[in-house]
Design a protein around this motif. Sequence first.
Motif, mmCIF file in Angstrom:
data_model
loop_
_atom_site.group_PDB
_atom_site.id
_atom_site.type_symbol
_atom_site.label_atom_id
_atom_site.label_comp_id
_atom_site.label_asym_id
_atom_site.label_seq_id
_atom_site.Cartn_x
_atom_site.Cartn_y
_atom_site.Cartn_z
ATOM 1 N N TYR A 124 45.533 36.062 -46.320
ATOM 2 C CA TYR A 124 44.356 36.784 -46.036
ATOM 3 C C TYR A 124 44.548 37.273 -45.073
ATOM 4 O O TYR A 124 43.798 39.409 -44.591
ATOM 5 C CB TYR A 124 43.099 36.197 -45.925
ATOM 6 C CG TYR A 124 41.735 36.441 -46.135
ATOM 7 C CD1 TYR A 124 41.017 37.700 -46.655
ATOM 8 C CD2 TYR A 124 40.580 36.264 -45.574
ATOM 9 C CE1 TYR A 124 39.840 38.312 -47.124
ATOM 10 C CE2 TYR A 124 39.854 36.499 -45.349
ATOM 11 C CZ TYR A 124 39.181 38.030 -46.084
ATOM 12 O OH TYR A 124 37.811 38.266 -46.629
ATOM 13 N N ASP B 183 35.122 35.127 -42.306
ATOM 14 C CA ASP B 183 34.771 34.988 -43.492
ATOM 15 C C ASP B 183 36.302 33.438 -43.574
ATOM 16 O O ASP B 183 35.124 32.358 -43.968
ATOM 17 C CB ASP B 183 35.712 35.325 -44.964
ATOM 18 C CG ASP B 183 34.253 36.460 -44.893
ATOM 19 O OD1 ASP B 183 33.858 36.824 -45.339
ATOM 20 O OD2 ASP B 183 35.421 38.043 -45.647
ATOM 21 N N ALA C 150 35.049 35.922 -50.155
ATOM 22 C CA ALA C 150 35.942 35.009 -49.984
ATOM 23 C C ALA C 150 36.489 33.194 -49.627
ATOM 24 O O ALA C 150 37.366 33.007 -49.882
ATOM 25 C CB ALA C 150 36.555 36.123 -48.566
#
Length: 100
Positions: free
Chosen positions: A23, A42, A10
Motif C-alpha cells: 500500500y 490509514d 483502507a
Amino acid sequence: MAITTSKWDAAKFLDTEEDIVAYLDAVMEEGDLSFLCKALGDVARSRGMTEIAKKTGMSRESLYKALSEKGNPSLSTVAAVLEAMGLRLSVAPREQTHAA
C-alpha cells in the motif's frame, strides 16, 4: 429496495505487513505528499493510533491531524511514525520510461 453504502476505509484491509508495504509503496509511486500523509494515517489506524501515539511520544490528536489528507507532518514525525510501526523509509531510483 434502497442500497446502503458506507465510506471505504483502507485501514480495515491492511492486515499484514505485506499489505502495508504494498500500500505505502503504491502511494509513493503516485508522488502526492498529501496522499502519503493520509496513507500513513490509514496504516497507523490499522495498527492502533493510540499505540502509535505512545510509541512516538505524540498525542493521538496531533497524529490524526498530521496524518490527515490536509496534514503536513515534519520529516521527524514521519520517521517517528514509521519507526513506531517497524518500518523505514528508503530511496530507489525512478524507473526510466522512454517515449517511442
